[in-house]
Design a protein around this motif. Structure first.
Motif, PDB file in Angstrom:
ATOM      1  N   SER A 257     -48.400  17.414  11.747  1.00  0.00           N
ATOM      2  CA  SER A 257     -47.651  18.628  12.085  1.00  0.00           C
ATOM      3  C   SER A 257     -48.389  19.863  11.583  1.00  0.00           C
ATOM      4  O   SER A 257     -48.488  20.870  12.284  1.00  0.00           O
TER       5      SER A 257
ATOM      6  N   ASN B  10     -46.622  23.826   1.683  1.00  0.00           N
ATOM      7  CA  ASN B  10     -47.154  24.705   2.722  1.00  0.00           C
ATOM      8  C   ASN B  10     -47.121  26.167   2.271  1.00  0.00           C
ATOM      9  O   ASN B  10     -48.081  26.901   2.475  1.00  0.00           O
TER      10      ASN B  10
ATOM     11  N   TYR C 182     -40.935  22.372  10.055  1.00  0.00           N
ATOM     12  CA  TYR C 182     -39.608  21.785   9.854  1.00  0.00           C
ATOM     13  C   TYR C 182     -39.139  21.064  11.114  1.00  0.00           C
ATOM     14  O   TYR C 182     -38.678  19.924  11.055  1.00  0.00           O
ATOM     15  N   LEU C 183     -39.272  21.719  12.268  1.00  0.00           N
ATOM     16  CA  LEU C 183     -38.851  21.108  13.528  1.00  0.00           C
ATOM     17  C   LEU C 183     -39.659  19.847  13.844  1.00  0.00           C
ATOM     18  O   LEU C 183     -39.104  18.833  14.276  1.00  0.00           O
TER      19      LEU C 183
ATOM     20  N   SER D 200     -46.044  14.918   8.212  1.00  0.00           N
ATOM     21  CA  SER D 200     -46.279  16.289   7.761  1.00  0.00           C
ATOM     22  C   SER D 200     -47.726  16.738   7.977  1.00  0.00           C
ATOM     23  O   SER D 200     -47.971  17.904   8.284  1.00  0.00           O
TER      24      SER D 200
ATOM     25  N   ASP E  71     -38.850  17.139  10.610  1.00  0.00           N
ATOM     26  CA  ASP E  71     -37.472  16.685  10.432  1.00  0.00           C
ATOM     27  C   ASP E  71     -36.739  16.366  11.735  1.00  0.00           C
ATOM     28  O   ASP E  71     -35.820  15.554  11.732  1.00  0.00           O
TER      29      ASP E  71
ATOM     30  N   ASP F 191     -42.675  18.788  -2.124  1.00  0.00           N
ATOM     31  CA  ASP F 191     -42.079  18.848  -0.791  1.00  0.00           C
ATOM     32  C   ASP F 191     -43.040  19.537   0.175  1.00  0.00           C
ATOM     33  O   ASP F 191     -43.686  20.535  -0.182  1.00  0.00           O
ATOM     34  N   TYR F 192     -43.126  19.030   1.396  1.00  0.00           N
ATOM     35  CA  TYR F 192     -44.108  19.551   2.353  1.00  0.00           C
ATOM     36  C   TYR F 192     -43.910  21.034   2.665  1.00  0.00           C
ATOM     37  O   TYR F 192     -44.886  21.755   2.866  1.00  0.00           O
ATOM     38  N   LEU F 193     -42.683  21.525   2.710  1.00  0.00           N
ATOM     39  CA  LEU F 193     -42.470  22.947   2.987  1.00  0.00           C
ATOM     40  C   LEU F 193     -42.880  23.817   1.800  1.00  0.00           C
ATOM     41  O   LEU F 193     -43.486  24.873   1.974  1.00  0.00           O
TER      42      LEU F 193
ATOM     43  N   THR G 289     -43.562  27.666   9.130  1.00  0.00           N
ATOM     44  CA  THR G 289     -42.553  26.902   8.389  1.00  0.00           C
ATOM     45  C   THR G 289     -41.481  26.350   9.339  1.00  0.00           C
ATOM     46  O   THR G 289     -41.098  25.184   9.228  1.00  0.00           O
ATOM     47  N   ILE G 290     -41.038  27.182  10.260  1.00  0.00           N
ATOM     48  CA  ILE G 290     -40.034  26.724  11.231  1.00  0.00           C
ATOM     49  C   ILE G 290     -40.600  25.600  12.092  1.00  0.00           C
ATOM     50  O   ILE G 290     -39.938  24.563  12.289  1.00  0.00           O
TER      51      ILE G 290
END
Length: 132
Positions: free
Chosen positions: A103, A41, A90-91, A100, A94, A36-38, A86-87
């Motif tokens: 971003s 990261n 995500y924004l 990704s 998603d 998962d990209y998060l 991370t925030i």
């Protein structure tokens, strides 16, 4: 080479480039195996932060303060930029629908500036807290 010896910003750019490369190599490797990209990261961030601490301490800021205290400060301040990163990721992924990787690149610009300011004025500052 003289500019690298005299310019803190040039040294920061050089070590920051290496730190960014480490971050992206880990991130891309994890993405290729479908992490998962998060999560990718966060793992990439950890590898990059460990390298960045030693590179910044030795090469950029030439610190001789308490290594443990500086590491705690460095890690704590970098955690703040990880949360911001991370925030924003995500924004952008998603909610805004960006990929990704693009971003990650856009968010990196923000975190590089935040990290330099944090290091220069909070952690490795001349006559800083770790040397008082």
């Amino acid at each position: 080479m003289k500019i690298l010896q005299e310019s803190q910003i040039a040294r920061y750019v050089m070590t920051g480039g290496a730190t960014t490369a480490i971050n992206y190599i880990i991130y891309i490797m994890l993405q290729t195996i479908s992490v998962d990209y998060l999560a990718a990261n966060c793992i990439a961030w950890l590898g990059a932060v460990i390298f960045a601490f030693f590179a910044n301490r030795q090469i950029v800021f030439h610190s001789d303060g308490s290594k443990l205290q500086e590491f705690f400060q460095f890690f704590s301040l970098r955690m703040t930029t990880l949360v911001v990163e991370t925030i924003l990721l995500y924004l952008m992924v998603d909610f805004a629908g960006f990929g990704s990787m693009i971003s990650k690149v856009l968010v990196s610009v923000i975190t590089v500036v935040l990290n330099y300011v944090a290091c220069k004025y909070r952690i490795f500052k001349e006559g800083g807290a770790s040397r008082e």
